[in-house]
Design a protein around this motif. Structure first.
Motif, PDB file in Angstrom:
ATOM      1  N   GLY A  11       1.106  -1.257  -0.053  1.00  0.00           N
ATOM      2  CA  GLY A  11      -0.383  -0.061   0.045  1.00  0.00           C
ATOM      3  C   GLY A  11       1.002   1.527  -0.154  1.00  0.00           C
ATOM      4  O   GLY A  11       1.918   1.208   0.952  1.00  0.00           O
ATOM      5  N   ILE A  58       4.809   1.288   5.094  1.00  0.00           N
ATOM      6  CA  ILE A  58       3.424   2.620   5.724  1.00  0.00           C
ATOM      7  C   ILE A  58       3.143   1.391   7.048  1.00  0.00           C
ATOM      8  O   ILE A  58       1.874   2.094   7.382  1.00  0.00           O
ATOM      9  CB  ILE A  58       2.497   3.078   4.996  1.00  0.00           C
ATOM     10  N   GLY A  59       2.959   0.233   6.628  1.00  0.00           N
ATOM     11  CA  GLY A  59       2.535  -0.909   7.857  1.00  0.00           C
ATOM     12  C   GLY A  59       1.157  -0.641   7.579  1.00  0.00           C
ATOM     13  O   GLY A  59       0.178  -0.239   8.647  1.00  0.00           O
ATOM     14  N   VAL A  60       0.701  -1.589   5.882  1.00  0.00           N
ATOM     15  CA  VAL A  60      -1.040  -1.138   6.079  1.00  0.00           C
ATOM     16  C   VAL A  60      -1.361  -2.849   5.714  1.00  0.00           C
ATOM     17  O   VAL A  60      -2.270  -3.062   5.413  1.00  0.00           O
ATOM     18  CB  VAL A  60      -1.633  -0.833   4.971  1.00  0.00           C
ATOM     19  N   GLY A  61      -0.188  -3.825   5.684  1.00  0.00           N
ATOM     20  CA  GLY A  61      -1.024  -4.948   5.479  1.00  0.00           C
ATOM     21  C   GLY A  61      -1.376  -5.884   6.380  1.00  0.00           C
ATOM     22  O   GLY A  61      -1.154  -6.155   7.881  1.00  0.00           O
ATOM     23  N   VAL A  62      -1.987  -7.212   5.882  1.00  0.00           N
ATOM     24  CA  VAL A  62      -2.719  -8.051   6.837  1.00  0.00           C
ATOM     25  C   VAL A  62      -1.727  -9.143   5.910  1.00  0.00           C
ATOM     26  O   VAL A  62      -1.396  -9.665   5.022  1.00  0.00           O
ATOM     27  CB  VAL A  62      -3.817  -8.343   6.909  1.00  0.00           C
ATOM     28  N   PRO A  63      -1.890 -10.084   7.194  1.00  0.00           N
ATOM     29  CA  PRO A  63      -1.305 -11.507   7.308  1.00  0.00           C
ATOM     30  C   PRO A  63      -1.749 -12.055   5.906  1.00  0.00           C
ATOM     31  O   PRO A  63      -0.451 -13.102   4.792  1.00  0.00           O
ATOM     32  CB  PRO A  63      -1.543 -12.026   8.334  1.00  0.00           C
ATOM     33  N   THR A  64      -3.006 -12.217   5.549  1.00  0.00           N
ATOM     34  CA  THR A  64      -3.170 -12.784   4.206  1.00  0.00           C
ATOM     35  C   THR A  64      -2.927 -12.380   2.883  1.00  0.00           C
ATOM     36  O   THR A  64      -2.192 -12.755   2.189  1.00  0.00           O
ATOM     37  CB  THR A  64      -5.604 -12.689   3.974  1.00  0.00           C
ATOM     38  N   ARG A  80       1.043  -0.667  12.650  1.00  0.00           N
ATOM     39  CA  ARG A  80      -1.058  -0.773  12.828  1.00  0.00           C
ATOM     40  C   ARG A  80      -1.296  -1.860  13.713  1.00  0.00           C
ATOM     41  O   ARG A  80      -2.159  -2.726  14.073  1.00  0.00           O
ATOM     42  CB  ARG A  80      -2.047  -1.093  11.380  1.00  0.00           C
ATOM     43  N   THR A 138       0.451  -4.745  12.977  1.00  0.00           N
ATOM     44  CA  THR A 138       0.428  -6.297  11.628  1.00  0.00           C
ATOM     45  C   THR A 138       1.851  -6.094  11.917  1.00  0.00           C
ATOM     46  O   THR A 138       1.699  -7.883  11.656  1.00  0.00           O
ATOM     47  CB  THR A 138      -0.713  -5.758  10.864  1.00  0.00           C
TER      48      THR A 138
END
Lengths: 300, 300
Positions: free
Chosen positions: B143, B176-182, B209, B211
């Motif tokens: 992102g 920017i720390g927006v990712g999620v594990p999937t 965030r 995550t």
């Protein structure tokens, strides 16, 4: 898939904050959480207010709620007297918690694991008669601050005994935030296999070592359908040295929604609740999404 | 299984701190990390010191190292001039980074994705001739703060082009720390499939965030063998609004060791480095394990 989030902020969150919020503010927090779509709120703790002064006035919190249709308001109890107070106060659900080690059980609620587990069975029966939802939390399931490692066999032995009484849910709690995802997966999978169909499996994580969200992901992917969290990431445990807050509800919701899970919660509304709570407590809270914001590109 | 951790604290960690540490202290941080068993340290950034004053004196940092046998010391570069400076300074490895969106590429290093990807190929060739290890980091892979979502197809298109030049590794960075594990799993799995055998797949997470550790777990379980982290959890990105620190190395090591991975790092020694860095910066750092301690029962 749906994950049911229980916001335990009004209870586990606030019980370890230095500043004590009066019952009307705690009821207001519950109202705000419910309005943001949180399906279950742990509103109060029916414990001895001499031991946990932050939780004094549990009955006033419940009486002060503007109850929202569809939201379930829970009270935490540690013994039979607490159960009776909670039911008399009119909670929708009772959440009974006890630790999996004798040393912690003695310090936290002056009992033994054996006695506490037996009480779980009795309270499950009373709750059925009383028509309230009943949940059992097993504390220090991933490690004890006094006894150290808690063997998975021991966790499952007690969890199996408790599940045998068919409560509405059994929750594995990482009270001091030491668990890692492999451990979570193993315990949740095995508990899901032995629990009766009517008993949901839940998890309760503290973010003391920054493993909370990773553990929550591991839990839901292994069969847990209920997760505790605290808006803003407040919390701790007065009797667990060095424990820090619960995982922040907004961080959990951000992660779960991003992964395609449904929670029924409006993240933007929840972020506002975290900001409001931060003002009430007069301090910055450890949750991150309420500070960083949900992902939206900036202009300029 | 082994995970190779690159401590990027001396570079990504410190480049966004308000307080600028002099080169000798930054070299001392690298020495301490190496002594704690960190196998690779991103020691310096060969960028324009006018743009990132915290990174001024990159050559002095490298010259000031007490190099430890078996530790690899890297320099970050954003262009060919930086590459030449880094090699001249005597780094063991060059880590070249560029963003996956044109807007971020323009702002961060005045280039386009196309030009920057072409440069990756040229630098890979030069690094082979120069005998230095060469790594390529793809920023904003999860992102972009300016363009928003970055399509996985686009990430894999550029990553595949870069991997085609056979660098020693390709790193997907959640700047920017927006990712999620999937999301992490999908990208890492697909990149692992298209990358040549000699090219390792790495990930770089920010904990904006909360995550970051969940994403790191997802990455190593999907085939990544390299993870960036910063001791103490310092860091950010001067050109990415609202980005906060990297995942803390000590939190990552705690998690990975608990899950049975090997890192070669002595966690207790690493915790001491975090404490030392906190003193140097005169502030509390966001990492948690260095405050909570590795798990050990308390007495009393």
């Amino acid at each position: 898939m749906r994950v049911e989030i229980v916001d335990v902020g009004p209870r586990d969150g606030l019980q370890n904050e230095e500043k004590t919020l009066p019952p009307e503010i705690r009821a207001g927090l519950c109202d705000r959480l419910a309005a943001a779509g949180v399906p279950r709120v742990e509103a109060a703790s029916f414990v001895n207010p001499k031991r946990v002064p932050q939780m004094a006035g549990a009955e006033e919190v419940i009486a002060g709620l503007n109850r929202r249709e569809g939201t379930s308001y829970a009270g935490l109890v540690l013994n039979e007297k607490g159960y009776e107070r909670a039911v008399a106060a009119g909670v929708d659900e009772v959440r009974y918690a006890f630790p999996l080690t004798d040393e912690f059980a003695r310090r936290n609620q002056n009992t033994t694991v054996e006695e506490a587990a037996a009480l779980a069975g009795r309270l499950a029966g009373r709750a059925r008669e009383d028509g309230v939802r009943f949940s059992v939390t097993l504390s220090v399931a991933f490690g004890c601050p006094f006894e150290g490692e808690v063997r998975p066999e021991r966790v499952l032995e007690v969890a199996g005994q408790v599940a045998g009484a068919s409560p509405d849910e059994v929750v594995l709690a990482d009270t001091i935030g030491v668990g890692v995802p492999t451990q979570v997966r193993a315990l949740v999978q095995e508990l899901s296999e032995i629990a009766p169909e009517e008993t949901a499996v839940g998890c309760h994580f503290h973010d003391t070592r920054n493993t909370g969200i990773a553990n929550a992901v591991a839990a839901v992917e292994s069969g847990a359908t209920v997760l505790d969290a605290s808006v803003g990431g407040t919390g701790g445990c007065p009797f667990a040295p060095r424990a820090t807050g619960n995982i922040a509800t907004e961080d959990l919701v951000y992660t779960l929604h991003g992964m395609g899970y449904e929670t029924g919660i409006d993240l933007d509304a929840l972020i506002e609740v975290a900001g409001w709570l931060s003002e009430q407590l007069g301090k910055e809270l450890p949750g991150r999404v309420h500070k960083a914001g949900a992902f939206a590109p900036v202009s300029g």
